[in-house]
Design an enzyme around this catalytic site. Structure first.
Site, PDB file in Angstrom:
ATOM      1  N   TYR A 142       0.864  -1.181   0.000  1.00  0.00           N
ATOM      2  CA  TYR A 142       0.000   0.000   0.000  1.00  0.00           C
ATOM      3  C   TYR A 142       0.896   1.225   0.000  1.00  0.00           C
ATOM      4  O   TYR A 142       1.852   1.298   0.779  1.00  0.00           O
ATOM      5  CB  TYR A 142      -0.887  -0.003   1.237  1.00  0.00           C
ATOM      6  CG  TYR A 142      -1.727   1.254   1.419  1.00  0.00           C
ATOM      7  CD1 TYR A 142      -1.454   2.150   2.454  1.00  0.00           C
ATOM      8  CD2 TYR A 142      -2.785   1.545   0.565  1.00  0.00           C
ATOM      9  CE1 TYR A 142      -2.220   3.291   2.635  1.00  0.00           C
ATOM     10  CE2 TYR A 142      -3.558   2.691   0.739  1.00  0.00           C
ATOM     11  CZ  TYR A 142      -3.268   3.567   1.781  1.00  0.00           C
ATOM     12  OH  TYR A 142      -4.024   4.716   1.954  1.00  0.00           O
ATOM     13  N   ASP A 237       9.422   2.869  -1.061  1.00  0.00           N
ATOM     14  CA  ASP A 237       8.433   3.551  -0.223  1.00  0.00           C
ATOM     15  C   ASP A 237       8.819   3.278   1.227  1.00  0.00           C
ATOM     16  O   ASP A 237       8.512   2.216   1.772  1.00  0.00           O
ATOM     17  CB  ASP A 237       7.028   3.032  -0.540  1.00  0.00           C
ATOM     18  CG  ASP A 237       5.986   3.702   0.334  1.00  0.00           C
ATOM     19  OD1 ASP A 237       4.778   3.529   0.065  1.00  0.00           O
ATOM     20  OD2 ASP A 237       6.358   4.389   1.313  1.00  0.00           O
ATOM     21  N   LYS A 265       5.422  10.146   8.010  1.00  0.00           N
ATOM     22  CA  LYS A 265       5.247   9.688   9.391  1.00  0.00           C
ATOM     23  C   LYS A 265       6.275  10.243  10.373  1.00  0.00           C
ATOM     24  O   LYS A 265       6.147  11.379  10.823  1.00  0.00           O
ATOM     25  CB  LYS A 265       5.200   8.147   9.412  1.00  0.00           C
ATOM     26  CG  LYS A 265       3.986   7.595   8.624  1.00  0.00           C
ATOM     27  CD  LYS A 265       3.868   6.109   8.683  1.00  0.00           C
ATOM     28  CE  LYS A 265       2.827   5.582   7.720  1.00  0.00           C
ATOM     29  NZ  LYS A 265       1.467   5.543   8.279  1.00  0.00           N
TER      30      LYS A 265
HETATM   31  P1  KE4 Z   1      -0.454   8.759   4.252  1.00  0.00           P
HETATM   32  O1  KE4 Z   1      -0.992   9.397   3.010  1.00  0.00           O
HETATM   33  O2  KE4 Z   1      -1.511   7.975   5.030  1.00  0.00           O
HETATM   34  O3  KE4 Z   1       0.327   9.746   5.143  1.00  0.00           O
HETATM   35  O4  KE4 Z   1       0.685   7.692   3.842  1.00  0.00           O
HETATM   36  C1  KE4 Z   1       0.318   6.706   2.908  1.00  0.00           C
HETATM   37  C2  KE4 Z   1       1.275   5.538   3.027  1.00  0.00           C
HETATM   38  C3  KE4 Z   1       2.264   5.388   2.070  1.00  0.00           C
HETATM   39  N1  KE4 Z   1       3.147   4.369   2.135  1.00  0.00           N
HETATM   40  C4  KE4 Z   1       3.108   3.469   3.150  1.00  0.00           C
HETATM   41  C5  KE4 Z   1       4.114   2.358   3.197  1.00  0.00           C
HETATM   42  C6  KE4 Z   1       2.119   3.580   4.162  1.00  0.00           C
HETATM   43  O5  KE4 Z   1       2.091   2.676   5.168  1.00  0.00           O
HETATM   44  C7  KE4 Z   1       1.184   4.633   4.102  1.00  0.00           C
HETATM   45  C8  KE4 Z   1       0.081   4.792   5.132  1.00  0.00           C
HETATM   46  N2  KE4 Z   1       0.015   3.792   6.135  1.00  0.00           N
HETATM   47  C9  KE4 Z   1      -1.284   3.558   6.728  1.00  0.00           C
HETATM   48  C10 KE4 Z   1      -1.105   2.418   7.743  1.00  0.00           C
HETATM   49  N3  KE4 Z   1      -1.363   1.165   7.184  1.00  0.00           N
HETATM   50  C11 KE4 Z   1      -1.849   4.784   7.356  1.00  0.00           C
HETATM   51  C12 KE4 Z   1      -3.065   4.546   8.232  1.00  0.00           C
HETATM   52  C13 KE4 Z   1      -4.323   5.046   7.581  1.00  0.00           C
HETATM   53  O6  KE4 Z   1      -4.498   4.851   6.358  1.00  0.00           O
HETATM   54  O7  KE4 Z   1      -5.134   5.634   8.329  1.00  0.00           O
END
Ligand code: KE4
Length: 424
Positions: A142, A237, A265
Site C-alpha cells: 500500500y 516507499d 510519518k
Molecule cells: P499517508 O498518506 O496515510 O500519510 O501515507 C500513505 C502511506 C504510504 N506508504 C506506506 C508504506 C504507508 O504505510 C502509508 C500509510 N500507512 C497507513 C497504515 N497502514 C496509514 C493509516 C491510515 O491509512 O489511516
C-alpha cells in the site's frame, strides 16, 4: 452509552463512516472504535478514561511515544513565530540537510504533506524522468490512496492492473502492473517482456500494510538489478520504515540504493508531513527547476518541520534501535509462548520495533498467504487485549509499532495481558 459511543454516533452523522481514515472505524475487528482524549508516552487515554498501552503509535510516527517534551517544545518554539508563511523558511533547510545527511541515496528532497503525496509525486517524477508510463507495484503493498496505485493484479500474471477502488478509471489502472511479492521469477519475466516500457518499480521496502512481510534474500537486489538493466527507476516507499528501523532506513540495512525514496510519518513528529527525494539529476526535473510539476500550500510547514527535526535529532542522539529490537523480541516470544500453550498456530514476523500476528501454520511470504491466515482468531485476541488495556492495530493486516517510551514496565504489562488474552 459510553462517551466514545456517543462521539461515534455524532461523528457518523457528519463524517463518512464516522472517521477520517477507514481503518480507524474498527470494521475489520468489529465493535465501536474508542475515541482518544489524550496521549502521553506509550499510553492513550480514551474518551471514557480507559488507559491503553498503544502499539499503533498513530500508524508509525510516534517512535518517541506521544507528547514527547522535545517535540512539544520544538512545536511551541515554532508556533511563537507563526504557523505558515507560504515562503521558504529556515526549518525547511534544516530538515532537508538532515534527511540528505541521514539517507545518503537522497541527494535532494522535496517536502509534501502526506505519504500519499510523496509516492504520487515520486511516480510522476519517475515517469517524467524516463518518459515512460508503466509502473510496477506488488500485490499487498500500500502506497497511500494514489489513483494509479489503488490497483489489483490483472487477470494474468503479466497483464496490467485493474482498479482496486471505485473512482479509479480503468485507463489509470492499465498503466500499473501488479506482481506477486517475493516472486523473483515473475519480476524477471516482467522486465524481460516489458522492461523498456517501465518507468519504475515502487515497493514498500518492508511491506507492512498486509501485516509485516519480509523480503526473501535477494528479492530487493533483483529489483535493483532489473531496473538498472532496463533504464527504469527503483522507488523505495519508506513512509513506514524510514527512520523506524535504522536512521538510514531499510535501504541502509539491506545495502540497496534506490533512485528515489518516499518518506513520511516519523519525519513529521506527529504533524502532517511527507517527503520524496533521491538522485539530484532526477530531483532537478521538478518544477521550478525542471518540467515535472509538483506543489503544495503547506509543504515545508514550519510547525511540522520543527517537530520532525526534533524527532530526527532525538533518534540521532539516542540510537534507540537496539533497545526497540529487544522489546520487539520480548513481545514476539510472549506471543509465541502464549499461542503454543493454547495450541494455536501463530507466526510473528518481527524486525526492530515492528511486528505483526499472522494466525497461520506456515510463515507468510505474500499477501495471499497473509489473507489465508485466521483473522477471526486475531479479532478475538484484539478485543481481549483491548479490554485488558493493550491496543493492537484494529486489523489483522496492519503492523504493530513500539516506541522508545514502551519501557520495561509497559512491556511486562503487555506480556501479562498477552497471556490472559490467549486464555480463551
Ligand atoms: P499517508 O498518506 O496515510 O500519510 O501515507 C500513505 C502511506 C504510504 N506508504 C506506506 C508504506 C504507508 O504505510 C502509508 C500509510 N500507512 C497507513 C497504515 N497502514 C496509514 C493509516 C491510515 O491509512 O489511516
Amino acid at each position: 452509552m459510553s462517551a466514545s459511543e456517543d462521539l461515534f454516533a455524532r461523528a457518523r452523522r457528519v463524517i463518512p463512516g464516522g472517521v477520517n481514515s477507514p481503518v480507524r472505524a474498527f470494521r475489520s475487528v468489529g465493535g465501536t472504535p474508542f475515541f482518544t482524549r489524550s496521549a502521553e508516552g506509550c499510553r492513550l487515554t480514551t474518551a471514557d478514561g480507559q488507559e491503553l498501552i498503544d502499539y499503533v503509535c498513530t500508524w508509525g510516527p510516534a517512535i518517541h511515544g506521544h507528547n514527547h517534551p522535545r517535540i512539544r517544545e520544538a512545536i511551541a518554539g515554532a508556533l511563537a513565530r507563526g504557523t505558515s508563511f507560504g515562503t521558504p523558511n529556515p526549518y525547511e533547510v534544516t530538515m532537508a540537510e538532515l534527511i540528505t545527511e541521514l539517507v545518503p541515496s537522497v541527494e535532494k528532497v522535496r517536502m509534501v504533506n502526506s505519504g500519499t503525496e510523496a509516492t504520487m509525486s515520486a511516480i510522476r517524477l519517475a515517469r517524467g524522468f524516463t518518459g515512460r508510463s508503466k509502473i510496477v507495484k506488488f500485490a499487498g503493498c500500500y502506497h497511500g490512496h494514489v489513483d494509479s496505485l489503488l490497483v489489483k493484479a490483472g487477470s494474468g500474471a503479466l497483464t496490467f492492473g485493474n482498479p482496486d477502488s471505485a473512482g479509479v478509471p480503468a485507463g489509470f489502472a492499465a498503466e500499473t502492473l501488479v506482481l506477486p511479492y517475493n516472486d523473483e521469477a515473475a519480476l524477471r519475466a516482467t522486465f524481460e517482456k516489458a522492461g523498456h516500457e517501465i518507468a519504475a518499480i515502487i515497493v514498500e521496502s518492508y511491506p507492512a500494510n498486509c501485516g509485516l512481510i519480509l523480503p526473501k534474500p535477494g528479492f530487493l537486489q533483483a529489483m535493483r538489478d532489473v531496473t538498472k538493466d532496463a533504464g527504469a527507476l527503483l522507488i523505495f516507499d519508506e513512509v513506514m520504515t524510514g527512520f523506524r528501523l535504522a536512521l538510514g532506513g531499510v535501504q541502509s540495512l539491506e545495502g540497496i540504493t534506490p533512485d528515489l525514496t518516499a518518506m513520511g510519518k516519523i519525519i513529521g513528529g506527529g504533524l502532517p508531513v511527507g517527503a520524496f527525494g533521491g538522485r539530484a539529476d532526477i530531483m532537478d526535473q521538478l518544477a521550478p527547476e525542471g518540467p515535472v510539476y509538483q506543489a503544495g500550500t503547506l509543504s515545508g510547514n514550519p510547525l511540522a518541520m520543527a517537530a520532525g527535526i526534533a524527532a530526527l535529532e532525538l533518534l540521532r542522539e539516542t540510537d534507540p534501535y537496539p533497545r526497540l529490537d529487544t522489546a520487539g523480541k520480548r513481545i514476539r516470544t510472549a506471543l509465541l509462548d502464549a499461542a503454543t500453550r493454547k495450541g494455536i498456530p501463530l507466526q510473528v514476523p518481527q524486525t526492530g520495533s515492528m511486528f505483526c500476528l499472522f494466525f497461520s501454520e506456515t510463515p507468510v511470504e505474500n499477501v495471499e498467504q497473509a489473507m489465508a491466515s485466521d483473522s477471526t482468531v486475531f479479532n478475538t485476541i484484539f478485543h481481549r487485549a483491548l479490554e485488558r488495556g493493550v491496543y493492537l492495530p484494529p486489523s489483522a493486516f496492519e503492523t504493530c509499532f513500539i516506541s522508545t517510551t514502551h519501557d520495561e514496565k509497559a512491556v511486562d504489562q503487555t506480556c501479562e495481558v498477552i497471556n490472559e488474552a490467549f486464555d480463551f
